[in-house]
Design a protein around this motif. Structure first.
Motif, PDB file in Angstrom:
ATOM      1  N   TRP A 207       0.786  -1.227   0.000  1.00  0.00           N
ATOM      2  CA  TRP A 207       0.000   0.000   0.000  1.00  0.00           C
ATOM      3  C   TRP A 207       0.827   1.291   0.000  1.00  0.00           C
ATOM      4  CZ3 TRP A 207      -4.245  -1.772  -1.619  1.00  0.00           C
ATOM      5  CH2 TRP A 207      -4.781  -2.957  -1.124  1.00  0.00           C
ATOM      6  N   TYR A 217       0.893 -10.526  -6.078  1.00  0.00           N
ATOM      7  CA  TYR A 217      -0.570 -10.526  -6.147  1.00  0.00           C
ATOM      8  C   TYR A 217      -1.097 -10.975  -7.521  1.00  0.00           C
ATOM      9  CZ  TYR A 217      -0.467  -8.273  -1.590  1.00  0.00           C
ATOM     10  OH  TYR A 217      -0.254  -8.003  -0.253  1.00  0.00           O
ATOM     11  N   THR A 230      -8.034 -12.439  -4.426  1.00  0.00           N
ATOM     12  CA  THR A 230      -8.983 -11.316  -4.461  1.00  0.00           C
ATOM     13  C   THR A 230      -8.234  -9.988  -4.579  1.00  0.00           C
ATOM     14  OG1 THR A 230     -10.523 -12.558  -3.073  1.00  0.00           O
ATOM     15  CG2 THR A 230     -10.883 -10.178  -3.262  1.00  0.00           C
ATOM     16  N   VAL A 231      -7.166  -9.844  -3.800  1.00  0.00           N
ATOM     17  CA  VAL A 231      -6.342  -8.635  -3.881  1.00  0.00           C
ATOM     18  C   VAL A 231      -5.668  -8.552  -5.246  1.00  0.00           C
ATOM     19  CG1 VAL A 231      -4.442  -7.346  -2.819  1.00  0.00           C
ATOM     20  CG2 VAL A 231      -5.946  -8.747  -1.394  1.00  0.00           C
ATOM     21  N   TYR A 233      -6.782  -9.275  -8.129  1.00  0.00           N
ATOM     22  CA  TYR A 233      -7.651  -8.710  -9.162  1.00  0.00           C
ATOM     23  C   TYR A 233      -7.665  -7.183  -9.137  1.00  0.00           C
ATOM     24  CZ  TYR A 233      -9.575 -13.248 -10.483  1.00  0.00           C
ATOM     25  OH  TYR A 233      -9.726 -14.521 -10.960  1.00  0.00           O
ATOM     26  N   LEU A 234      -7.143  -6.589  -8.068  1.00  0.00           N
ATOM     27  CA  LEU A 234      -7.073  -5.125  -7.975  1.00  0.00           C
ATOM     28  C   LEU A 234      -5.872  -4.559  -8.729  1.00  0.00           C
ATOM     29  CD1 LEU A 234      -7.820  -4.597  -4.157  1.00  0.00           C
ATOM     30  CD2 LEU A 234      -9.415  -4.284  -6.065  1.00  0.00           C
ATOM     31  N   THR A 235      -5.012  -5.426  -9.250  1.00  0.00           N
ATOM     32  CA  THR A 235      -3.767  -4.982  -9.869  1.00  0.00           C
ATOM     33  C   THR A 235      -3.966  -3.922 -10.962  1.00  0.00           C
ATOM     34  OG1 THR A 235      -2.696  -7.101  -9.361  1.00  0.00           O
ATOM     35  CG2 THR A 235      -1.676  -5.732 -11.065  1.00  0.00           C
ATOM     36  N   ALA A 237      -6.395  -1.769 -11.354  1.00  0.00           N
ATOM     37  CA  ALA A 237      -6.855  -0.529 -10.720  1.00  0.00           C
ATOM     38  C   ALA A 237      -5.710   0.158  -9.983  1.00  0.00           C
ATOM     39  CB  ALA A 237      -8.003  -0.827  -9.756  1.00  0.00           C
ATOM     40  N   VAL A 238      -4.878  -0.629  -9.303  1.00  0.00           N
ATOM     41  CA  VAL A 238      -3.714  -0.066  -8.605  1.00  0.00           C
ATOM     42  C   VAL A 238      -2.755   0.560  -9.608  1.00  0.00           C
ATOM     43  CG1 VAL A 238      -1.668  -0.646  -7.236  1.00  0.00           C
ATOM     44  CG2 VAL A 238      -3.888  -1.639  -6.652  1.00  0.00           C
TER      45      VAL A 238
END
Length: 262
Positions: A207, A217, A230-231, A233-235, A237-238
């Motif tokens: 973070w 991830y 689950t985290v 899949y945020l790649t 967006a990050v």
């Protein structure tokens, strides 16, 4: 389309210049292959003495390593010039020349150089992924390939965004290379599962300086170890958020630039 055509012109000119010294070009690419190969051999030696690393098998760790290497190759080949913003442009006054050109300075800076070392990085990344994927305990098809390609692209964008953010400090301190280099060294931690580190370091690499999203991830999307998929899949967006933050910071730094000698 105009900027694409301009980039092709820059790229062609740089490639022709590099081909004038073909041995140097090959040495640059092969040196990265050698360095990365020795790193992989180190992982192999470790796994010759253990069966798993915090629940991750040898080929699963290779999968993490391969994603990191291919993502890093995108940054290294196309955006390597960010490393020398301070030393080669601001300190020497060359950035003033860029500001006089009728194209965005960041575009000019990026297009001004390509780094052949990125080719070696890409080759080793693809080879490692090719070795690891068949050994993963999951079916693999076209959809998985598309998702992996998106995650690797996102990995590359995160590397780019982090380097752009810290390169921008050069507008205030002339050369931010030491900060960039120190920060970049943290990415080596994410060649391995983040679960082997303590919570503090995992938090920083997730973070604060999100190098965890360049390898661990994204790999967890396919190799579920403890619900981290689950985290993963945020790649994308990050990656987008990091690029936005880095670009806004770049614009802030550009407004603060007072030219060389001031």
């Amino acid at each position: 389309m105009r900027y694409f055509q301009l980039y092709v012109c820059f790229f062609s000119a740089r490639l022709k210049a590099m081909m004038e010294y073909r041995v140097d070009f090959l040495i640059g690419a092969l040196s990265i292959l050698f360095i990365q190969t020795t790193s992989i051999l180190f992982v192999k030696i470790v796994f010759d003495h253990i069966h798993t690393l915090q629940g991750w098998t040898f080929h699963e760790v290779l999968f993490i390593y391969g994603i990191a290497a291919t993502g890093r190759a995108i940054h290294q080949f196309f955006f390597e010039n960010l490393w020398v913003l301070g030393s080669a442009y601001i300190r020497t006054g060359n950035f003033d020349r860029i500001l006089l050109r009728p194209i965005p300075p960041l575009f000019h800076l990026i297009a001004d150089r390509i780094q052949p070392d990125g080719i070696g990085q890409l080759i080793i990344g693809v080879i490692v992924l090719g070795i690891a994927i068949p050994e993963l305990s999951m079916p693999w098809g076209g959809l998985e390939t598309l998702i992996l390609a998106l995650l690797i692209l996102s990995s590359g964008l995160i590397f780019i965004a982090v380097n752009l953010f810290f390169a921008t400090f050069s507008f205030w301190m002339v050369d931010s290379f030491p900060i960039m280099s120190t920060t970049y060294q943290l990415s080596s931690f994410t060649n391995y599962p983040l679960t082997i580190y303590n919570k503090g370091l995992r938090f920083v690499l997730t973070w604060i300086i999100p190098y965890g999203f360049t390898s661990f991830y994204p790999a967890a999307v396919f190799v579920d170890q403890g619900g981290y998929h689950t985290v993963g899949y945020l790649t994308p967006a990050v990656a987008i958020l990091c690029c936005m933050i880095a670009y806004f910071f770049w614009k802030r730094g550009l407004r603060s630039f007072a030219s060389t000698g001031h």
